[in-house]
Design an enzyme around this catalytic site. Structure first.
Site, mmCIF file in Angstrom:
data_model
loop_
_atom_site.group_PDB
_atom_site.id
_atom_site.type_symbol
_atom_site.label_atom_id
_atom_site.label_comp_id
_atom_site.label_asym_id
_atom_site.label_seq_id
_atom_site.Cartn_x
_atom_site.Cartn_y
_atom_site.Cartn_z
ATOM 1 N N ASP A 1 7.013 -5.132 -8.327
ATOM 2 C CA ASP A 1 6.365 -4.613 -7.117
ATOM 3 C C ASP A 1 6.977 -5.302 -5.885
ATOM 4 O O ASP A 1 7.087 -6.533 -5.855
ATOM 5 C CB ASP A 1 4.861 -4.951 -7.236
ATOM 6 C CG ASP A 1 4.002 -4.252 -6.200
ATOM 7 O OD1 ASP A 1 4.433 -3.226 -5.650
ATOM 8 O OD2 ASP A 1 2.868 -4.749 -5.965
ATOM 9 N N HIS A 2 7.379 -4.533 -4.903
ATOM 10 C CA HIS A 2 7.950 -5.075 -3.656
ATOM 11 C C HIS A 2 9.103 -6.052 -3.894
ATOM 12 O O HIS A 2 9.083 -7.189 -3.381
ATOM 13 C CB HIS A 2 6.866 -5.764 -2.803
ATOM 14 C CG HIS A 2 5.839 -4.809 -2.282
ATOM 15 N ND1 HIS A 2 6.069 -3.988 -1.204
ATOM 16 C CD2 HIS A 2 4.591 -4.520 -2.717
ATOM 17 C CE1 HIS A 2 5.004 -3.235 -0.993
ATOM 18 N NE2 HIS A 2 4.091 -3.528 -1.905
ATOM 19 N N ASP B 1 12.171 -3.149 -1.881
ATOM 20 C CA ASP B 1 11.444 -2.876 -0.641
ATOM 21 C C ASP B 1 12.306 -3.249 0.557
ATOM 22 O O ASP B 1 12.279 -4.372 1.052
ATOM 23 C CB ASP B 1 10.128 -3.665 -0.636
ATOM 24 C CG ASP B 1 9.281 -3.338 0.592
ATOM 25 O OD1 ASP B 1 9.774 -2.605 1.477
ATOM 26 O OD2 ASP B 1 8.141 -3.818 0.662
ATOM 27 N N GLU C 1 11.585 2.418 -0.442
ATOM 28 C CA GLU C 1 10.503 2.649 0.527
ATOM 29 C C GLU C 1 11.053 2.953 1.905
ATOM 30 O O GLU C 1 11.998 2.329 2.373
ATOM 31 C CB GLU C 1 9.565 1.436 0.602
ATOM 32 C CG GLU C 1 8.457 1.635 1.661
ATOM 33 C CD GLU C 1 7.276 0.677 1.535
ATOM 34 O OE1 GLU C 1 7.095 0.086 0.454
ATOM 35 O OE2 GLU C 1 6.533 0.534 2.516
ATOM 36 N N HIS D 1 1.452 3.107 -1.782
ATOM 37 C CA HIS D 1 1.000 1.705 -1.857
ATOM 38 C C HIS D 1 -0.338 1.610 -1.124
ATOM 39 O O HIS D 1 -0.798 2.568 -0.518
ATOM 40 C CB HIS D 1 2.028 0.787 -1.184
ATOM 41 C CG HIS D 1 3.205 0.517 -2.042
ATOM 42 N ND1 HIS D 1 3.457 -0.708 -2.590
ATOM 43 C CD2 HIS D 1 4.193 1.343 -2.482
ATOM 44 C CE1 HIS D 1 4.546 -0.637 -3.332
ATOM 45 N NE2 HIS D 1 5.020 0.589 -3.277
ATOM 46 N N SER E 1 -6.176 0.956 -2.370
ATOM 47 C CA SER E 1 -7.519 0.538 -2.774
ATOM 48 C C SER E 1 -8.559 1.208 -1.884
ATOM 49 O O SER E 1 -8.312 1.477 -0.707
ATOM 50 C CB SER E 1 -7.658 -0.986 -2.688
ATOM 51 O OG SER E 1 -7.116 -1.576 -3.849
ATOM 52 N N ASP F 1 -4.561 -2.791 -6.248
ATOM 53 C CA ASP F 1 -4.673 -4.208 -6.580
ATOM 54 C C ASP F 1 -5.976 -4.789 -6.013
ATOM 55 O O ASP F 1 -6.788 -5.369 -6.732
ATOM 56 C CB ASP F 1 -3.448 -4.961 -6.024
ATOM 57 C CG ASP F 1 -3.400 -6.420 -6.487
ATOM 58 O OD1 ASP F 1 -4.223 -6.814 -7.315
ATOM 59 O OD2 ASP F 1 -2.530 -7.164 -6.003
HETATM 60 O O1 G3H Z 1 1.523 -5.420 -2.577
HETATM 61 C C1 G3H Z 1 0.735 -6.323 -2.655
HETATM 62 C C2 G3H Z 1 0.054 -6.620 -3.925
HETATM 63 O O2 G3H Z 1 -1.331 -6.440 -3.808
HETATM 64 C C3 G3H Z 1 0.394 -7.967 -4.479
HETATM 65 O O3 G3H Z 1 0.106 -9.004 -3.619
HETATM 66 O O4 G3H Z 1 1.909 -10.783 -3.695
HETATM 67 O O5 G3H Z 1 -0.515 -11.341 -3.256
HETATM 68 O O6 G3H Z 1 0.231 -10.636 -5.521
HETATM 69 P P1 G3H Z 1 0.447 -10.544 -4.032
HETATM 70 P P1 13P Z 2 -4.057 -2.510 -2.258
HETATM 71 O O1 13P Z 2 -4.065 -3.801 -1.522
HETATM 72 O O2 13P Z 2 -4.624 -1.410 -1.408
HETATM 73 O O3 13P Z 2 -4.730 -2.576 -3.580
HETATM 74 O O4 13P Z 2 -2.518 -2.108 -2.528
HETATM 75 C C1 13P Z 2 -1.797 -2.677 -3.585
HETATM 76 C C2 13P Z 2 -0.336 -2.380 -3.528
HETATM 77 O O5 13P Z 2 0.142 -1.558 -2.779
HETATM 78 C C3 13P Z 2 0.546 -3.130 -4.441
HETATM 79 O O6 13P Z 2 1.891 -2.837 -4.216
HETATM 80 ZN ZN ZN Z 3 2.349 -2.438 -2.166
#
Ligand code: G3H
Ligand code: 13P
Ligand code: ZN
Length: 326
Positions: A96-97, A118, A148, A225, A228, A270
């Site tokens: 992710d990212h 990303d 992206e 993305h 939530s 997430d």
């Molecule tokens: O894109 C963001 C996700 O919610 C992950 O965030 O790097 O704090 O795990 P994190």
């Molecule tokens: P939320 O913070 O809206 O759950 O998004 C998560 C996300 O985009 C992870 O890449």
């Molecule tokens: Zn994201």
């Protein structure tokens, strides 16, 4: 020696996305950092017969270690089989990212089946160059790549942006063609974290921009993305048990359902999972202050997370029942 995801029983996103676009649903992309989250995701997706994308963020790699997370995902393939009478479900392990080529390469070489590069913060031509470089490497190993365009607003540990820039529909065709990406994350008003809109602000995403993007690249897999919904019942439980979440607002589930029916075929969630776990843990700590066995609060947190994700698969993403689509 490099490890191929194919030897681990994982799949890339190509076929899953083609089926999702055709079937009018989205594949859930849930983040995991620990065993309880992983168990909840797998249990929810097995019980709803949904394919799933397990996401590993920068924060997760720092917190739990990339290698350990890969082995956990490998274990999840076996675990899914065990709790589904041997059938298993399609599982993607996705970065992710991904911040740069090196990180993407490291994941590709170590068993990930899908990566995101990303480059959304880069100038357009640099984003294209960096994304293309990742695609060229990834495709040699049949690993799929998400790029992206556009910048999401919001702050979340390591994914920060002060304000958003919507994806410009007139750029998507050129970007997709020149990079060769397999899917495209777009910015249409979603954002990371639990504070997506200010009180009084119209909490709407730009489905009109999505429609315009779809016209330019018909049937091409689109990713959302920051999806939530920040369920208010969870916020209430957290605040009733000592939490202080003020004005937490998410994306309405009706809007996500509408997006999932279109070419949006991956929806990232997430923060809602974090809220579900926090609510359950706070409740135990508040109601049973003498409890000190982690299983007694992580267990309820895991159950709450599983129930949340089951409901998402059934009511929001529409992915339930699609694990074995032909
Ligand atoms: O894109 C963001 C996700 O919610 C992950 O965030 O790097 O704090 O795990 P994190
Ligand atoms: P939320 O913070 O809206 O759950 O998004 C998560 C996300 O985009 C992870 O890449
Ligand atoms: Zn994201």
């Amino acid at each position: 020696m490099a490890t191929s995801y194919k030897d681990l029983g994982l799949v890339n996103t190509r076929e899953l996305f083609a089926k999702a676009v055709k079937g009018g649903y989205a594949i859930p992309a849930y983040n995991f950092n620990n065993m309880e989250q992983l168990q909840a995701i797998i249990q929810a997706c097995v019980e709803t017969e949904s394919p799933v994308i397990l996401q590993v963020s920068k924060g997760a790699r720092e917190y739990a270690n990339q290698t350990l997370l890969r082995y956990m995902a490998q274990g999840a393939v076996e675990y899914a089989k065990e709790i589904s009478g041997g059938k298993g479900i399609p599982i993607v392990l996705h970065l992710d990212h991904g911040p740069d080529f090196e990180t993407c390469k490291s994941c590709i070489d170590n068993g990930f089946s899908s990566v995101m590069i990303d480059g959304s913060h880069l100038p357009y031509e640099e984003n294209i160059a960096e994304t293309k470089k990742v695609v060229e490497y990834a495709h040699k190993f049949d690993v799929t790549v998400e790029g992206e365009l556009g910048v999401l607003a919001g702050v979340e540990d390591d994914v920060k942006a002060e304000s958003h820039t919507y994806t410009q529909p007139n750029e998507v065709e050129d970007f997709v063609k020149r990079t060769g990406v397999d899917s495209l994350a777009i910015a249409i008003g979603t954002s990371h974290g639990a504070y997506k809109f200010k009180p009084g602000e119209n909490p709407k995403i730009r489905l009109d921009i999505l429609a315009e993007i779809e016209k330019r690249i018909p049937g091409f897999p689109i990713v959302l993305h920051g999806s939530s919904s920040v369920p208010q019942d969870l916020v209430k439980i957290i605040n009733e048990h000592g939490g202080k979440l003020k004005d937490a607002i998410g994306i309405g589930e009706d809007q996500l359902r509408a997006a999932a029916k279109s070419a949006v075929c991956k929806i990232n969630i997430d923060s809602d999972g974090r809220l579900a776990m926090t609510a359950a843990i706070r409740k135990v700590f508040d109601e049973k202050p003498a409890e000190f066995d982690p299983r007694k609060y992580l267990g309820p947190a895991r159950t709450a997370l599983k129930e949340l994700y089951k409901r998402k698969n059934i009511e929001v993403l529409g992915s339930a029942g699609h694990a074995y689509d032909k």
